[in-house]
Motif scaffolding. Structure first.
Motif, PDB file in Angstrom:
ATOM      1  N   ARG A 113      95.344  67.346  28.008  1.00 56.15           N
ATOM      2  CA  ARG A 113      95.865  67.309  27.030  1.00 56.15           C
ATOM      3  C   ARG A 113      97.581  67.305  27.164  1.00 56.15           C
ATOM      4  O   ARG A 113      98.171  65.855  26.829  1.00 56.15           O
ATOM      5  CB  ARG A 113      96.015  68.213  25.856  1.00 56.15           C
ATOM      6  N   SER A 114      98.051  67.452  28.355  1.00 56.79           N
ATOM      7  CA  SER A 114      99.538  67.833  28.737  1.00 56.79           C
ATOM      8  C   SER A 114      99.639  66.328  29.587  1.00 56.79           C
ATOM      9  O   SER A 114     100.701  65.918  28.933  1.00 56.79           O
ATOM     10  CB  SER A 114      99.206  69.080  29.822  1.00 56.79           C
ATOM     11  N   ARG A 115      98.386  66.216  30.613  1.00 58.10           N
ATOM     12  CA  ARG A 115      98.133  64.642  30.676  1.00 58.10           C
ATOM     13  C   ARG A 115      99.001  63.436  29.834  1.00 58.10           C
ATOM     14  O   ARG A 115      99.216  62.719  30.186  1.00 58.10           O
ATOM     15  CB  ARG A 115      97.253  64.278  31.748  1.00 58.10           C
ATOM     16  N   ARG A 116      98.468  63.525  28.776  1.00 56.74           N
ATOM     17  CA  ARG A 116      98.120  62.805  27.591  1.00 56.74           C
ATOM     18  C   ARG A 116      99.620  62.552  27.280  1.00 56.74           C
ATOM     19  O   ARG A 116     100.202  61.016  26.891  1.00 56.74           O
ATOM     20  CB  ARG A 116      97.629  63.084  26.621  1.00 56.74           C
ATOM     21  N   ARG A 117     100.699  63.574  27.447  1.00 58.72           N
ATOM     22  CA  ARG A 117     102.197  63.369  27.065  1.00 58.72           C
ATOM     23  C   ARG A 117     102.323  63.206  28.411  1.00 58.72           C
ATOM     24  O   ARG A 117     104.439  62.550  28.393  1.00 58.72           O
ATOM     25  CB  ARG A 117     102.565  65.094  26.362  1.00 58.72           C
TER      26      ARG A 117
ATOM     27  N   PRO B  45      95.586  49.348  24.603  1.00 61.42           N
ATOM     28  CA  PRO B  45      94.958  47.896  25.781  1.00 61.42           C
ATOM     29  C   PRO B  45      94.115  46.834  24.775  1.00 61.42           C
ATOM     30  O   PRO B  45      93.561  46.824  23.998  1.00 61.42           O
ATOM     31  CB  PRO B  45      94.318  49.365  26.642  1.00 61.42           C
ATOM     32  N   GLU B  46      93.969  45.984  25.618  1.00 64.74           N
ATOM     33  CA  GLU B  46      93.632  45.232  25.269  1.00 64.74           C
ATOM     34  C   GLU B  46      91.424  44.857  25.722  1.00 64.74           C
ATOM     35  O   GLU B  46      91.722  45.642  27.029  1.00 64.74           O
ATOM     36  CB  GLU B  46      93.444  43.731  25.642  1.00 64.74           C
TER      37      GLU B  46
ATOM     38  N   ASP C 146      83.174  48.457  23.327  1.00 60.93           N
ATOM     39  CA  ASP C 146      84.174  47.882  22.557  1.00 60.93           C
ATOM     40  C   ASP C 146      84.838  48.642  21.579  1.00 60.93           C
ATOM     41  O   ASP C 146      85.641  48.629  21.153  1.00 60.93           O
ATOM     42  CB  ASP C 146      82.960  48.158  21.592  1.00 60.93           C
ATOM     43  N   LEU C 147      85.017  49.803  22.051  1.00 60.56           N
ATOM     44  CA  LEU C 147      85.838  50.979  21.556  1.00 60.56           C
ATOM     45  C   LEU C 147      87.106  50.183  22.540  1.00 60.56           C
ATOM     46  O   LEU C 147      88.246  51.961  22.556  1.00 60.56           O
ATOM     47  CB  LEU C 147      85.356  52.024  21.545  1.00 60.56           C
ATOM     48  N   ALA C 148      87.387  49.964  24.035  1.00 61.52           N
ATOM     49  CA  ALA C 148      88.333  49.348  24.366  1.00 61.52           C
ATOM     50  C   ALA C 148      88.802  51.002  24.862  1.00 61.52           C
ATOM     51  O   ALA C 148      90.180  51.250  24.960  1.00 61.52           O
ATOM     52  CB  ALA C 148      89.908  49.242  23.310  1.00 61.52           C
TER      53      ALA C 148
ATOM     54  N   PRO D 276      91.587  53.654  22.156  1.00 55.39           N
ATOM     55  CA  PRO D 276      93.066  53.345  21.802  1.00 55.39           C
ATOM     56  C   PRO D 276      93.515  54.072  20.853  1.00 55.39           C
ATOM     57  O   PRO D 276      94.908  54.351  21.047  1.00 55.39           O
ATOM     58  CB  PRO D 276      92.355  52.383  20.993  1.00 55.39           C
ATOM     59  N   ARG D 277      92.634  54.716  20.189  1.00 49.45           N
ATOM     60  CA  ARG D 277      93.053  55.812  19.433  1.00 49.45           C
ATOM     61  C   ARG D 277      93.616  57.655  19.495  1.00 49.45           C
ATOM     62  O   ARG D 277      94.963  57.718  19.250  1.00 49.45           O
ATOM     63  CB  ARG D 277      92.563  56.739  17.855  1.00 49.45           C
TER      64      ARG D 277
END
Length: 135
Positions: free
Chosen positions: A27-31, A121-122, A10-12, A113-114
């Motif tokens: 954290r570095s992979r998110r970039r 994502p859907e 529900d939180l995608a 999603p945040r």
């Protein structure tokens, strides 16, 4: 209290898959752009198992590590069912493949999603065709 697997959907919640030549933090992979985005725990576990299998012929050893989850299971008896369970609970998973020519790090990072800098994502139930997106 850990939310139920259906609450994560529900939180995608989805997973970004990364393959690196050296250790890195989430954290570095998110970039960086992931090699794949996976929308179900089953798809994420299948990606990890398939990627490990693809490098198995070069591997000296493979080490699995749920980064913040329960203690890792013996690699020889490990299966994607256990990975699926940990992923459904929202844990990240990592694997290290040691080869004669170096190291290969596989990462599955759960993101809501945040937290996702690349897309929103859907809902996972709309991705019935394997639950994978390669970027």
């Amino acid at each position: 209290m850990t939310p139920s697997p259906s609450a994560w959907y529900d939180l995608a919640l989805h997973w970004h898959a990364h393959v690196d030549l050296r250790a890195s933090c989430s954290r570095s992979r998110r970039r960086r752009r992931p090699v794949a985005v996976l929308f179900t725990p089953q798809a994420a576990a299948a990606w990890l198992a398939g990627t490990v299998q693809r490098y198995r012929s070069e591997a000296v050893t493979v080490r699995h590590n749920p980064a913040t989850g329960p203690a890792p299971v013996d690699s020889k008896s490990r299966d994607s069912c256990g990975d699926h369970h940990l992923l459904a609970l929202g844990y990240p998973l990592d694997a290290l493949i040691l080869t004669t020519s170096g190291e290969l790090y596989l990462h599955l990072d759960p993101l809501g999603p945040r937290e996702c800098p690349y897309h929103r994502p859907e809902r996972s139930e709309r991705h019935n065709s394997g639950g994978n997106h390669v970027l």
